[in-house]
Design a protein around this motif. Structure first.
Motif, PDB file in Angstrom:
ATOM      1  N   ASP A 186       0.771  -1.222   0.158  1.00  0.00           N
ATOM      2  CA  ASP A 186       0.095  -0.019   0.023  1.00  0.00           C
ATOM      3  C   ASP A 186       0.973   1.075   0.064  1.00  0.00           C
ATOM      4  O   ASP A 186       1.362   1.598   1.069  1.00  0.00           O
ATOM      5  CB  ASP A 186      -0.774   0.058   1.309  1.00  0.00           C
ATOM      6  CG  ASP A 186      -2.013   1.239   1.194  1.00  0.00           C
ATOM      7  OD1 ASP A 186      -1.952   1.895   0.300  1.00  0.00           O
ATOM      8  OD2 ASP A 186      -2.789   1.345   2.093  1.00  0.00           O
ATOM      9  N   SER A 207      -1.218   2.987   4.890  1.00  0.00           N
ATOM     10  CA  SER A 207      -1.783   2.070   5.662  1.00  0.00           C
ATOM     11  C   SER A 207      -0.992   2.347   7.161  1.00  0.00           C
ATOM     12  O   SER A 207      -1.210   1.837   8.248  1.00  0.00           O
ATOM     13  CB  SER A 207      -1.227   0.735   5.258  1.00  0.00           C
ATOM     14  OG  SER A 207      -2.035   0.125   4.544  1.00  0.00           O
ATOM     15  N   GLY A 227      -2.145   0.460  12.020  1.00  0.00           N
ATOM     16  CA  GLY A 227      -2.849   0.833  10.853  1.00  0.00           C
ATOM     17  C   GLY A 227      -3.924   2.038  10.775  1.00  0.00           C
ATOM     18  O   GLY A 227      -4.535   2.389   9.862  1.00  0.00           O
TER      19      GLY A 227
END
Length: 463
Positions: A186, A207, A227
């Motif tokens: 990501d 993330s 996260g």
């Protein structure tokens, strides 16, 4: 505390001490550093220095007198009045052993075409399109060049293969691309290779976490960040929030450093998984402003967005302020270097933060004069070279630069322009490139992503 030696020990080591003394950089002087004749005569604009009293910080035990690498150079001259004076600890904390500065024979293309794109496994390097956005490069000890492909969320590598007879003394390796070793990353923005243990540490920016990727099977585990974007303080690293982290660096003790860009902090994760803040303060904006222009503040609410600024040089780093720290490097003596929106490179050493390079003024004012007087234009990625010097990308100046052991700045590659493409050139300083990411191998060669021409370049060490 001074170390004690017996008289016999001192007698036996006299020659060694004389040699070490000869290798020391020039001691700090009181005169101002003068630019070379080619440098701009315009002094950088003054940067206000906060009226703080530097707090004393205990000096750690001196490193062994024969370290494996030289720490990055320490500025050795006092800057002009237009530039904040560096901390008095800047040049006296660490003994330096001189290592030969790297010299490079040429800069040549080893992979890529004129346009960006993707490639399949086994595609020959000269026929493979490079990613449009390369965010990090690492070279391992097996001759592979690892590329973090931010555009497609992948970790890929280029490897050398002998396709000509190895009995021929003039045989040279051809390069092939073997793509897709780790997918579904990501927005990967930063990476560091743990050569000893065979792990990549990769920042997944959107993330808000850092993962550890096994080099053998490419499985991953989270090592920092829960996260969720935000700030929850220090503590177990996987339970704390980060905000748009950008880069990571690793020291010899296995401590991981993270630029927590959105929170305006630099974090440290110890091998046992504990996260602490080593630089910056988390301060949220609580001001209420008339955002809708109705002349009333009763219907307004504070933004509570973290405030970023850079101040507090010479003070304890965790009491200082940093504005969106981005790229990181750490040398073999534990000094942490970082870039930010201030067009400078700052250093955290012995818990103190100091301006290490850059006047703070935007632009380019020449080469080969004191680094504290140098103008930068968006310095980005940092690396410590095998010669112990700090190398960095001066992005909008289209140059790869370094800070020499005498505290002076030097252009390594790039002439500031990007239009002309040349496959290979002996004089690196006249090559037209747009460096983005780069990394060194153990032999002293560097690998550089040239965004202007979508090529992977090799800077060959001069033998």
């Amino acid at each position: 505390m001074a170390q004690k030696f017996s008289s016999s020990t001192l007698a036996q080591s006299g020659v060694l001490l004389f040699f070490l003394a000869a290798c020391q950089p020039v001691s700090p002087v009181t005169n101002t550093p003068s630019a070379s004749p080619s440098a701009s005569s315009v002094a950088p604009s003054a940067t206000p220095t906060p009226a703080v009293t530097p707090s004393a910080s205990p000096t750690p035990p001196a490193p062994t007198p024969t370290p494996t690498a030289t720490p990055s150079p320490l500025p050795t001259a006092t800057p002009t009045a237009a530039v904040p004076t560096p901390s008095p600890s800047a040049s006296s904390d660490l003994p330096l052993l001189a290592l030969p500065e790297l010299k490079f024979a040429r800069l040549k293309t080893i992979a890529g075409l004129a346009t960006p794109g993707t490639a399949e496994n086994g595609t020959r390097a000269e026929l493979a399109s490079m990613p449009e956005n390369v965010s990090a490069i690492e070279a391992d000890d097996e001759g592979n060049v690892w590329i973090l492909d931010r555009s497609n969320g992948r970790l890929v590598y280029v490897t050398a293969e002998m396709t000509r007879s190895t009995s021929n003394a003039n045989s040279v390796p051809d390069y092939r691309l073997f793509w897709v070793r780790k997918t579904d990353l990501d927005t990967p923005s930063g990476m560091v290779l743990d050569r000893k243990n065979g792990f990549f540490y990769i920042v997944e920016q959107n993330s808000h976490r850092v993962i550890k990727v096994d080099k053998k099977d490419f499985t991953h585990t989270v090592v920092a960040g829960n996260g969720r974007q935000g700030y929850t303080g220090d503590g177990p690293a996987t339970e704390q929030s980060l905000s748009q982290p950008t880069d990571v660096a690793l020291d010899l003790q296995g401590n991981l450093y993270i630029s927590d860009t959105g929170n305006h902090l630099i974090r440290k994760v110890t091998p046992d998984g504990k996260m602490t803040t080593i630089a910056g303060q988390y301060i949220r904006d609580t001001k209420v402003v008339d955002t809708d222009g109705d002349g009333k503040l009763t219907d307004e609410v504070p933004s509570l967005i973290p405030l970023g600024e850079t101040s507090g040089d010479g003070d304890l780093a965790y009491k200082s302020r940093v504005n969106a720290p981005t790229y990181l490097a750490v040398d073999n003596f534990g000094a942490v270097y970082f870039t930010s929106k201030s067009n400078t490179i700052r250093r955290v050493l012995n818990d103190r933060m100091d301006r290490y390079a850059g006047s703070g003024q935007e632009g380019y004012n020449g080469d080969n004069f004191h680094s504290l007087l140098a103008n930068f234009y968006q310095p980005t990625e940092l690396n410590i070279g095998p010669d112990g010097l700090l190398y960095f990308v001066d992005f909008r100046n289209n140059r790869l630069r370094r800070i020499r052991a005498n505290g002076f700045i030097e252009d390594v590659a790039g002439n500031g322009r990007t239009s002309e493409y040349v496959f290979s050139l002996v004089d690196l300083k006249v090559m037209e490139i747009q460096p983005v990411a780069f990394g060194f191998d153990a032999k002293g060669n560097f690998y550089l992503s040239d965004k202007a021409h979508y090529r992977l370049r090799l800077g060959e060490k001069q033998s």
